[in-house]
Design a protein around this motif. Structure first.
Motif, PDB file in Angstrom:
ATOM      1  N   ARG A  22      20.245  26.445  56.279  1.00  0.00           N
ATOM      2  CA  ARG A  22      20.227  27.628  55.409  1.00  0.00           C
ATOM      3  C   ARG A  22      21.644  28.098  55.095  1.00  0.00           C
ATOM      4  NH1 ARG A  22      15.744  28.956  58.696  1.00  0.00           N
ATOM      5  NH2 ARG A  22      17.003  30.378  59.938  1.00  0.00           N
ATOM      6  N   ARG A  23      22.525  28.004  56.068  1.00  0.00           N
ATOM      7  CA  ARG A  23      23.915  28.407  55.829  1.00  0.00           C
ATOM      8  C   ARG A  23      24.586  27.465  54.821  1.00  0.00           C
ATOM      9  NH1 ARG A  23      26.171  30.309  61.734  1.00  0.00           N
ATOM     10  NH2 ARG A  23      24.744  32.047  61.911  1.00  0.00           N
ATOM     11  N   ILE A  24      24.358  26.189  54.988  1.00  0.00           N
ATOM     12  CA  ILE A  24      24.930  25.219  54.047  1.00  0.00           C
ATOM     13  C   ILE A  24      24.377  25.471  52.651  1.00  0.00           C
ATOM     14  CG2 ILE A  24      24.989  22.774  53.423  1.00  0.00           C
ATOM     15  CD1 ILE A  24      25.032  22.220  56.500  1.00  0.00           C
ATOM     16  N   ARG A  25      23.073  25.695  52.569  1.00  0.00           N
ATOM     17  CA  ARG A  25      22.440  25.967  51.270  1.00  0.00           C
ATOM     18  C   ARG A  25      23.028  27.237  50.643  1.00  0.00           C
ATOM     19  NH1 ARG A  25      17.973  24.237  48.159  1.00  0.00           N
ATOM     20  NH2 ARG A  25      18.190  25.468  46.284  1.00  0.00           N
ATOM     21  N   ALA A  26      23.218  28.279  51.450  1.00  0.00           N
ATOM     22  CA  ALA A  26      23.789  29.521  50.942  1.00  0.00           C
ATOM     23  C   ALA A  26      25.208  29.301  50.429  1.00  0.00           C
ATOM     24  CB  ALA A  26      23.789  30.585  52.037  1.00  0.00           C
ATOM     25  N   LEU A  27      25.988  28.504  51.153  1.00  0.00           N
ATOM     26  CA  LEU A  27      27.353  28.211  50.717  1.00  0.00           C
ATOM     27  C   LEU A  27      27.349  27.481  49.375  1.00  0.00           C
ATOM     28  CD1 LEU A  27      30.375  28.298  51.371  1.00  0.00           C
ATOM     29  CD2 LEU A  27      30.079  26.135  52.579  1.00  0.00           C
ATOM     30  N   PHE A  28      26.470  26.509  49.217  1.00  0.00           N
ATOM     31  CA  PHE A  28      26.376  25.794  47.948  1.00  0.00           C
ATOM     32  C   PHE A  28      25.870  26.702  46.830  1.00  0.00           C
ATOM     33  CE2 PHE A  28      27.053  22.020  50.414  1.00  0.00           C
ATOM     34  CZ  PHE A  28      27.655  21.152  49.520  1.00  0.00           C
ATOM     35  N   ASP A  29      24.919  27.573  47.143  1.00  0.00           N
ATOM     36  CA  ASP A  29      24.422  28.512  46.128  1.00  0.00           C
ATOM     37  C   ASP A  29      25.534  29.441  45.647  1.00  0.00           C
ATOM     38  OD1 ASP A  29      21.896  27.404  46.248  1.00  0.00           O
ATOM     39  OD2 ASP A  29      21.054  28.996  47.512  1.00  0.00           O
ATOM     40  N   LEU A  30      26.329  29.963  46.574  1.00  0.00           N
ATOM     41  CA  LEU A  30      27.438  30.837  46.201  1.00  0.00           C
ATOM     42  C   LEU A  30      28.491  30.077  45.389  1.00  0.00           C
ATOM     43  CD1 LEU A  30      27.889  32.884  49.484  1.00  0.00           C
ATOM     44  CD2 LEU A  30      27.102  33.745  47.267  1.00  0.00           C
ATOM     45  N   THR A  31      28.750  28.842  45.791  1.00  0.00           N
ATOM     46  CA  THR A  31      29.717  28.020  45.057  1.00  0.00           C
ATOM     47  C   THR A  31      29.240  27.776  43.636  1.00  0.00           C
ATOM     48  OG1 THR A  31      30.465  26.971  47.095  1.00  0.00           O
ATOM     49  CG2 THR A  31      30.935  25.814  45.039  1.00  0.00           C
ATOM     50  N   ARG A  32      27.963  27.464  43.491  1.00  0.00           N
ATOM     51  CA  ARG A  32      27.397  27.227  42.158  1.00  0.00           C
ATOM     52  C   ARG A  32      27.504  28.494  41.301  1.00  0.00           C
ATOM     53  NH1 ARG A  32      23.019  24.822  43.546  1.00  0.00           N
ATOM     54  NH2 ARG A  32      21.768  26.671  43.855  1.00  0.00           N
ATOM     55  N   GLN A  33      27.232  29.652  41.882  1.00  0.00           N
ATOM     56  CA  GLN A  33      27.359  30.913  41.151  1.00  0.00           C
ATOM     57  C   GLN A  33      28.804  31.156  40.732  1.00  0.00           C
ATOM     58  OE1 GLN A  33      25.735  34.041  43.581  1.00  0.00           O
ATOM     59  NE2 GLN A  33      23.722  33.075  43.688  1.00  0.00           N
ATOM     60  N   ASP A  34      29.735  30.922  41.653  1.00  0.00           N
ATOM     61  CA  ASP A  34      31.160  31.094  41.333  1.00  0.00           C
ATOM     62  C   ASP A  34      31.574  30.171  40.198  1.00  0.00           C
ATOM     63  OD1 ASP A  34      31.564  33.036  43.233  1.00  0.00           O
ATOM     64  OD2 ASP A  34      32.538  31.706  44.677  1.00  0.00           O
ATOM     65  N   MET A  35      31.128  28.937  40.236  1.00  0.00           N
ATOM     66  CA  MET A  35      31.508  27.964  39.214  1.00  0.00           C
ATOM     67  C   MET A  35      30.985  28.348  37.836  1.00  0.00           C
ATOM     68  SD  MET A  35      31.098  24.443  41.401  1.00  0.00           S
ATOM     69  CE  MET A  35      31.489  23.383  40.024  1.00  0.00           C
ATOM     70  N   ALA A  36      29.897  29.096  37.797  1.00  0.00           N
ATOM     71  CA  ALA A  36      29.315  29.515  36.520  1.00  0.00           C
ATOM     72  C   ALA A  36      29.977  30.770  35.959  1.00  0.00           C
ATOM     73  CB  ALA A  36      27.814  29.756  36.698  1.00  0.00           C
ATOM     74  N   THR A  37      30.847  31.384  36.747  1.00  0.00           N
ATOM     75  CA  THR A  37      31.526  32.606  36.323  1.00  0.00           C
ATOM     76  C   THR A  37      32.663  32.272  35.362  1.00  0.00           C
ATOM     77  OG1 THR A  37      31.042  33.612  38.454  1.00  0.00           O
ATOM     78  CG2 THR A  37      32.772  34.640  37.160  1.00  0.00           C
ATOM     79  N   PRO A  38      32.721  32.958  34.210  1.00  0.00           N
ATOM     80  CA  PRO A  38      33.836  32.711  33.287  1.00  0.00           C
ATOM     81  C   PRO A  38      35.178  32.933  33.991  1.00  0.00           C
ATOM     82  CG  PRO A  38      32.173  34.086  32.245  1.00  0.00           C
ATOM     83  CD  PRO A  38      31.794  33.967  33.695  1.00  0.00           C
ATOM     84  N   GLY A  39      36.103  32.036  33.772  1.00  0.00           N
ATOM     85  CA  GLY A  39      37.416  32.152  34.376  1.00  0.00           C
ATOM     86  C   GLY A  39      37.523  31.543  35.763  1.00  0.00           C
ATOM     87  N   HIS A  40      36.436  30.935  36.249  1.00  0.00           N
ATOM     88  CA  HIS A  40      36.479  30.302  37.577  1.00  0.00           C
ATOM     89  C   HIS A  40      37.570  29.235  37.584  1.00  0.00           C
ATOM     90  CE1 HIS A  40      35.179  28.710  41.396  1.00  0.00           C
ATOM     91  NE2 HIS A  40      35.113  27.511  40.859  1.00  0.00           N
ATOM     92  N   ARG A  41      38.397  29.245  38.619  1.00  0.00           N
ATOM     93  CA  ARG A  41      39.537  28.336  38.678  1.00  0.00           C
ATOM     94  C   ARG A  41      39.467  27.364  39.839  1.00  0.00           C
ATOM     95  NH1 ARG A  41      44.817  31.641  38.442  1.00  0.00           N
ATOM     96  NH2 ARG A  41      45.540  29.527  38.792  1.00  0.00           N
ATOM     97  N   GLY A  42      38.320  27.170  40.397  1.00  0.00           N
ATOM     98  CA  GLY A  42      38.191  26.223  41.495  1.00  0.00           C
ATOM     99  C   GLY A  42      38.219  26.904  42.847  1.00  0.00           C
ATOM    100  N   CYS A  43      38.311  26.096  43.864  1.00  0.00           N
ATOM    101  CA  CYS A  43      38.296  26.571  45.249  1.00  0.00           C
ATOM    102  C   CYS A  43      39.620  27.254  45.577  1.00  0.00           C
ATOM    103  CB  CYS A  43      38.056  25.396  46.182  1.00  0.00           C
ATOM    104  SG  CYS A  43      38.156  25.838  47.925  1.00  0.00           S
ATOM    105  N   ALA A  44      39.549  28.510  45.945  1.00  0.00           N
ATOM    106  CA  ALA A  44      40.760  29.272  46.255  1.00  0.00           C
ATOM    107  C   ALA A  44      41.488  28.691  47.470  1.00  0.00           C
ATOM    108  CB  ALA A  44      40.409  30.737  46.497  1.00  0.00           C
ATOM    109  N   THR A  45      40.735  28.185  48.428  1.00  0.00           N
ATOM    110  CA  THR A  45      41.356  27.602  49.617  1.00  0.00           C
ATOM    111  C   THR A  45      42.153  26.358  49.248  1.00  0.00           C
ATOM    112  OG1 THR A  45      39.572  28.460  50.998  1.00  0.00           O
ATOM    113  CG2 THR A  45      40.914  26.704  51.937  1.00  0.00           C
TER     114      THR A  45
END
Length: 76
Positions: A22-45
């Motif tokens: 569930r944690r892995i799934r949540a991380l991927f879900d959040l990543t997918r949401q971030d990637m769909a955000t206008p102006g997303h510039r990739g992984c901050a880390t």
């Protein structure tokens, strides 16, 4: 494969608790949401470690520490 809460799920020959899944799934879900955000510039880390490659730089140290914390959280 059982998927009920608390059950083991087998992946790559190792048991993984359902909560970890569930944690892995949540991380991927959040990543997918971030990637769909206008102006997303990739992984901050990754951006931080690329922009500050000196392993002793405070920004690099912070990014590496964050990645380690996420990995620990996923492994719990």
């Amino acid at each position: 494969m059982p998927t009920a809460a608390g059950a083991d799920v087998r992946r790559v020959g190792r048991p993984v608790r359902a909560v970890g899944f569930r944690r892995i799934r949540a991380l991927f879900d959040l990543t997918r949401q971030d990637m769909a955000t206008p102006g997303h510039r990739g992984c901050a880390t990754l951006d931080t470690t690329n922009e500050f490659p000196d392993a002793d730089h405070p920004a690099n140290l912070t990014a590496v520490a964050h990645k380690s914390e996420v990995q620990s959280w996923l492994a719990e």
